[in-house]
Design a protein around this motif. Sequence first.
Motif, PDB file in Angstrom:
ATOM      1  N   SER B 374      25.536   9.609  25.652  1.00  0.00           N
ATOM      2  CA  SER B 374      24.625   9.127  26.698  1.00  0.00           C
ATOM      3  C   SER B 374      25.448   8.663  27.895  1.00  0.00           C
ATOM      4  N   GLN B 375      26.572   8.013  27.601  1.00  0.00           N
ATOM      5  CA  GLN B 375      27.452   7.529  28.667  1.00  0.00           C
ATOM      6  C   GLN B 375      28.068   8.676  29.470  1.00  0.00           C
ATOM      7  N   MET B 376      28.455   9.729  28.785  1.00  0.00           N
ATOM      8  CA  MET B 376      29.096  10.837  29.504  1.00  0.00           C
ATOM      9  C   MET B 376      28.128  11.455  30.509  1.00  0.00           C
ATOM     10  N   ASP B 377      26.841  11.480  30.148  1.00  0.00           N
ATOM     11  CA  ASP B 377      25.850  11.997  31.107  1.00  0.00           C
ATOM     12  C   ASP B 377      25.708  11.057  32.303  1.00  0.00           C
ATOM     13  N   ARG B 378      25.717   9.759  32.018  1.00  0.00           N
ATOM     14  CA  ARG B 378      25.651   8.792  33.125  1.00  0.00           C
ATOM     15  C   ARG B 378      26.853   8.947  34.049  1.00  0.00           C
ATOM     16  N   LEU B 379      27.987   9.136  33.414  1.00  0.00           N
ATOM     17  CA  LEU B 379      29.216   9.271  34.186  1.00  0.00           C
ATOM     18  C   LEU B 379      29.174  10.549  35.028  1.00  0.00           C
ATOM     19  N   ALA B 380      28.679  11.610  34.425  1.00  0.00           N
ATOM     20  CA  ALA B 380      28.571  12.875  35.151  1.00  0.00           C
ATOM     21  C   ALA B 380      27.721  12.679  36.404  1.00  0.00           C
ATOM     22  N   ALA B 381      26.583  12.005  36.216  1.00  0.00           N
ATOM     23  CA  ALA B 381      25.690  11.778  37.362  1.00  0.00           C
ATOM     24  C   ALA B 381      26.386  10.936  38.418  1.00  0.00           C
ATOM     25  N   GLU B 389      30.871  19.956  32.868  1.00  0.00           N
ATOM     26  CA  GLU B 389      32.153  19.774  33.549  1.00  0.00           C
ATOM     27  C   GLU B 389      32.810  18.437  33.188  1.00  0.00           C
ATOM     28  N   ILE B 390      32.008  17.379  33.137  1.00  0.00           N
ATOM     29  CA  ILE B 390      32.616  16.069  32.834  1.00  0.00           C
ATOM     30  C   ILE B 390      33.230  16.079  31.437  1.00  0.00           C
ATOM     31  N   ALA B 415      37.062  22.293  24.992  1.00  0.00           N
ATOM     32  CA  ALA B 415      36.731  22.800  26.331  1.00  0.00           C
ATOM     33  C   ALA B 415      36.226  24.241  26.253  1.00  0.00           C
ATOM     34  N   GLU B 416      36.884  25.045  25.425  1.00  0.00           N
ATOM     35  CA  GLU B 416      36.454  26.436  25.266  1.00  0.00           C
ATOM     36  C   GLU B 416      35.058  26.508  24.616  1.00  0.00           C
ATOM     37  N   MET B 417      34.830  25.616  23.656  1.00  0.00           N
ATOM     38  CA  MET B 417      33.521  25.612  22.997  1.00  0.00           C
ATOM     39  C   MET B 417      32.416  25.291  24.005  1.00  0.00           C
ATOM     40  N   LEU B 418      32.689  24.309  24.879  1.00  0.00           N
ATOM     41  CA  LEU B 418      31.698  23.944  25.888  1.00  0.00           C
ATOM     42  C   LEU B 418      31.458  25.087  26.867  1.00  0.00           C
ATOM     43  N   ALA B 419      32.541  25.745  27.248  1.00  0.00           N
ATOM     44  CA  ALA B 419      32.388  26.852  28.195  1.00  0.00           C
ATOM     45  C   ALA B 419      31.567  27.970  27.565  1.00  0.00           C
ATOM     46  N   GLU B 420      31.843  28.224  26.295  1.00  0.00           N
ATOM     47  CA  GLU B 420      31.079  29.275  25.624  1.00  0.00           C
ATOM     48  C   GLU B 420      29.591  28.894  25.515  1.00  0.00           C
ATOM     49  N   HIS B 456      10.573  21.083  32.012  1.00  0.00           N
ATOM     50  CA  HIS B 456      11.661  21.507  31.135  1.00  0.00           C
ATOM     51  C   HIS B 456      12.937  20.744  31.431  1.00  0.00           C
ATOM     52  N   GLY B 457      13.777  20.642  30.429  1.00  0.00           N
ATOM     53  CA  GLY B 457      15.062  19.983  30.620  1.00  0.00           C
ATOM     54  C   GLY B 457      16.118  20.615  29.741  1.00  0.00           C
ATOM     55  N   VAL B 458      17.352  20.460  30.183  1.00  0.00           N
ATOM     56  CA  VAL B 458      18.490  20.991  29.434  1.00  0.00           C
ATOM     57  C   VAL B 458      19.476  19.852  29.227  1.00  0.00           C
ATOM     58  N   GLY B 459      20.032  19.758  28.034  1.00  0.00           N
ATOM     59  CA  GLY B 459      21.021  18.714  27.765  1.00  0.00           C
ATOM     60  C   GLY B 459      22.154  19.238  26.905  1.00  0.00           C
ATOM     61  N   TYR B 460      23.302  18.626  27.096  1.00  0.00           N
ATOM     62  CA  TYR B 460      24.492  19.013  26.335  1.00  0.00           C
ATOM     63  C   TYR B 460      25.053  17.791  25.624  1.00  0.00           C
ATOM     64  N   ALA B 461      25.653  18.027  24.468  1.00  0.00           N
ATOM     65  CA  ALA B 461      26.377  16.933  23.812  1.00  0.00           C
ATOM     66  C   ALA B 461      27.418  17.514  22.872  1.00  0.00           C
ATOM     67  N   VAL B 462      28.434  16.699  22.628  1.00  0.00           N
ATOM     68  CA  VAL B 462      29.493  17.082  21.696  1.00  0.00           C
ATOM     69  C   VAL B 462      29.625  15.959  20.672  1.00  0.00           C
TER      70      VAL B 462
END
Lengths: 289, 747
Positions: B374-381, B389-390, B415-420, B456-462
Motif C-alpha cells: 500500500s505504501q509503495m503505491d502511495r510513494l509512486a503517486a 516503475e516505483i 524487476a524482470e517479473m514486473l516488466a513481464e 475499472h481499476g488496475v493494481g500491482y503488487a509484489v
Amino acid sequence: MEFLRPASWAEALELKAEYPDAVPIQGGTDVMVEINFDLRRPARLLDLNPVAELSRWSTTGGVLRVGAGMTYTSLIRELSADLPGLAQASRTVGSPQIRNRGSVGGNLGAASPAGDSHPPLLAADAEIEVESRARGSRLIPATAFYQGVKRSALAPDELIRAFHVAPATGPQYFSKIGTRNAMVIAVCSFAIALHPRRRAVGTGIGSAAPTPRRAGAAEEYIAAELDWDSRAALDPRVVARFGELVAQAASPIDDVRGTADYRRHALGVLARRTLTWAWHEHMRERTTT
Amino acid sequence: MTTSKATTSANTFGGIGGNLPRPDGTLKVRGEFAYSSDLWLEDMLWGATLRSPHVRARILGIDLTEAIAMPGVHAVLTHDDVPGEKHYGLDRRDQPVLAVDQVRYQGEAVAIVAADHPETARRAAKAIKVSYEPLPPVVDPAWALDPASPPIHPGGNVVRRQPVRTGVFLDGPGAPPADVVVVGEYEVGMQDQAFLGPESGLAVPAEDGGVDLYIATQWLHVDRDQLAPCLGLPPELVRLTLAGVGGAFGAREDLSMQVHACMLALRTGRPVKIVYDRQESFFGHVHRHPARMRYEHGADADGRLVYVKAEILLDGGAYCSSSLAVVGNAASLGAGPYEVPNIHIDAYGVYTNNPPCGAMRGFGAVQACFGYESQMDRLAAACGLSPVEIRIRNAVSEGSRIATGQLVDTPAPLAEMLAELAAMPMPDLPAERPGPDLRDLPGGVSQTTRGEGVRHGVGYAVGLKNICYSEGFDDYSTARVRVELLGGKPHVLVHTAAAEVGQGLVTVLAQIARTELGVANVTVAPADTRVGSAGSSSASRQSYMTGGAVRAACAAVRDRLAAHGPAESLTEILALTGPIEETREYRHRPTFPMDPFTGQGDSHTQLALCVHRAVVAVDVELGLVKTVELAAVQDVGRILNPIALEGQIHGASAQGLGLALMEEIQMEGGRVLNPSFTDYLIPTILDMPPMRLSILEHPDPHAPYGLRGAGEPATLSSTPAIVAAVRNATGLELPRVPIRPEHIALT
C-alpha cells in the motif's frame, strides 16, 4: 423425532391438524440447517415431498396458481416469462444444489426478512393460499402474510399450499446486494413491478426491516409521476425522489452482513436503477407494439 | 493460460515435470474421497466438547452429575482427567488440554464426553454445569501492549517483540533526510483458513496400553510429540496415521481434538471419533493474526527508497500457537523485496482474549505485504511514477540484502517479473462490452448493475515469502524408499510421514521416485509415524524437504544397485538381492536466529517472489467489486508438476482475493459474530476470475532440482494488488482489508 409422510394433501392437513407442532419440510434447505446446528429440535417433521401437486402450477381465470413445493430451478425454467421478478430472485438463491431443492413455499414458511422470493411476491401483489382441515383454505395477501422476524400469518394447523399471482403485464426487476458475487444471503434487496394497465407500481424491500415490506409512499409517488401514455424519458429528479422514498420505507439494522446506513443507501440505488430498467423496457415495449 | 519460460522435459513414464493428475482429484470431485470425518469402526463411541461461552472467566466449579447419568454416556472428562501434562503448544506449552480454573477465549474447551451416539454426546456436553465468574477481557491488542493491561498469562501480554534496525537506525530512531515521505496506517482483519473438512479423527486404544490415532493434520510427529506427554505415554505408544485431509492452510498445525479423542479412547477402552461441525470448527482452530500497522517510507526525488519505518502489531489471541514465528516473519519480511538502506521495524505479537491466532498460508508475511505494498503505491503517486516503475526502481535482485541483512544469494529477478507482468495483455473490460453478461459485473446475477456506477481499476503488487522453517529451527524430513520385485517387475514404495493436505504432494513424491530410479511403478504408502518425521506441510516446504528426502533415499538405493555393476538390469539385480530399502533424512542449509535488538541474521532458508496484477470492476455507488482478471508471475525455480503448481497459484491467489474483499471473522468484545459459511464468505467461482500466469524457472542451487516452494507466495501479493486496483477505480484510501461495500459506497 417422528417423520410423517402424508401421501396426499388431505392427509397432510389431517396430520397438521392432529400435530400442530409438526414442522413442514419440503426441500429442507432451511429446516435441515436448523436441525443440524441444533437450533431447533422439532418433535415431528411433516414431509410434503410426496404431495405431488405442490410442485405443479396452473392458470385459472388469468391468474397463476403455483404450488408451494415448486423448486426455484423449476420456477426459473417454467415461469421466467410470466413471473420475471420472481425468476430473477430465484436465480440469486444459494447454489444450483440449493435451487434444485429449495422452494418458494419453504421461503414463505421460514418468513425470514432476507428470503429472496418475498420482494417480488410483494411487488406483484401475490396472495398466499393456506389451508387447514378445520377452516378450509384462505388467501392471504403477501402484504399481510409477513408479521415479524420469521413470523407469518400462518396458523399452527395450517399449511401453505400455493401462491396466486397474475402473470406480469409489465416489466419486473429484482436486485439483491451481497458481499460476494454468488451464493449470498441478501444484505438488502429490492423488487419492482410495473402494472401499466392499472397504472400502478409495486415494490418489495427485503432484508431491511423486521419483515419484507412494500414501499407504499414510493409506489404512490412514482405511479403518479410516470407518464404512462407517452414514451417520455424519466426525469432524474423523479428517479432520485423514488429512491429516497424507498430508502425511507426501510427500517434496517446494523448486523454482521452490513450496516443500517449502507442498507438504506443501497436500497435507494437499487430503487433508482431498477426503476430505470423497468421504464426503459416499458418504453421499448410500447415502441414495438 | 500458462506459459513456462524454461522447457521442462516431461518424461513419458510420470517423472518430474509431467502433468500428472492427482490420485485424489476425481474422488474429491465425485464426493467419494474418504475424509477423516468418514472414519468409522463398528464399536466406536462419539466424542463431544463443551466450550466456554465466555471470553474470559474464572471457573468456579464443574458439575458432571447429570451428564454422567445420561444413558449411553461412557465418559465425561475435565482437566482433572488429563493423564499427563495438562498443557500443550507448538512453541510454548501455554494451552490447556481442557480449561484449568479459567477460560481465556470464547470457545475454549472445558470438558469432553464420549457416548454411543453423537447426539447423546452433544446432549451430555450440554448437561454439564459449569459455574463461571466472567472477568473483564483484554480484546484490544493495543491495550495488550500496555504493561498495565491485566496479564492473560504469567509474564505479561507481549508474546514477542522483534525489532529490525539497519543503517542510520542502528544509532537511533531519527529518520534520515528524504525528498518524499509517505505515511500510512493499515489494518488487516482476522482471516480464517476456511478449510472444507472440519477437524476430525478416530482414536483407537491398543492392547499395549497405547493408542492409534487416525487424524487429519499437517504434521504427524509434532502432534505426537505434544500428545504423548499429555497422555502420560511414551511417544512409541502414540501412533498416528494420516486420515483424509480436507484442506489445511495452517489451521491444522495446532492440536484440536487429538488429545481429547485419545483421552476418551484410553478411558473407555473403545475407539472414539470426534468430528466438529462447521460452527465448532470456527472455534476449533487458530486464525490469521489481525494486524494494525503504521508505515513510513522515505525516498529520494527519483523514488528510490531511503528508509522504511514500520510498527506491526499482531493480535495473537489467547494462546501462543505460532505467534513467535509469525512475528519473526512480519519483522524480517516487513520491508518487502526492496533495497532499503535504512530500516526501522518493530513487530509485536500480543496475547489478548480474542480467539488464538497462528499459522495461515503466508504466515505474518501477508499482513506486512498489505502494508508495504500500500505504501509503495502511495510513494509512486507522491513521486509521479507508475506503480510498476516505483517497484522496479527499488526491486531486490540476486546480490541484494533484505531487512535482516541476509544476502539474496539465488536468482531474484523481481524487476524482470514486473516488466513481464506489465507487458501482459489487458483483459476485456466487461462493462464496456455491449450487452454485458451479469456474471461479469459486480453483483453477478444478483443484478445490482447493468453497467451503472461501474469503474475499472488496475493494481500491482509484489510479495516476499520465506520458504521452509526459519530462525535456526532444525528443519528436516525423512523418507524411506524400497525397491523390490512385485510379480516379477520392479516396484518402488515411498514411505514418508508427510501430510498430503490437498496440495498434491503424493503425486510429486511419486514423480521424484520415478525420475530418480527409472521405475514407473511407484506406490506412496500412507503417511504415519512408523517412519521418521517429515516436518510440517507448512511454509511451502514439502516439495523441497520431503521431495529432497525422497530424492536422497532414492540416491542411496541407486548406490546400492550400482554396486552390482551396470551390466545387469534392475530386475536381475533385485532377483538376486531381494528388496533394497534405504531411509534418509534431508536438511536444508542451516538458518540462524534474528538478533534480538537489530533483527539481523541469516534467518531464512529460501526466499520466493510472486507479483500480481489485478483488474477490477467496481460499482462505486454500491461498493461491490468484481475482479475481472488476476495475472501473476512467479518464479518457482523448477516446475515439478505444472498442473498441480498452477492449482497452488490459483488457490493462493483466491485466498488473497478473499482477504481483500470478503473474508473476515468479525468480533465484538472477543466474541465471534459469524462462525458459519453463511456469514464468513469465501470466494465462489464468480468471484475468482480467470488467471493469466507466467511461471519462471530460475533454479536455486541450494534446493533439490533447483525448486522454490510455491504454495504461499501468491497469497501475499494477490491481496494488495486487488486493493490497489479498487483504489485505482475509486480514488479512495481503503486502508483496511477486507474492504466492505460501505467502505467504498459511504466514504
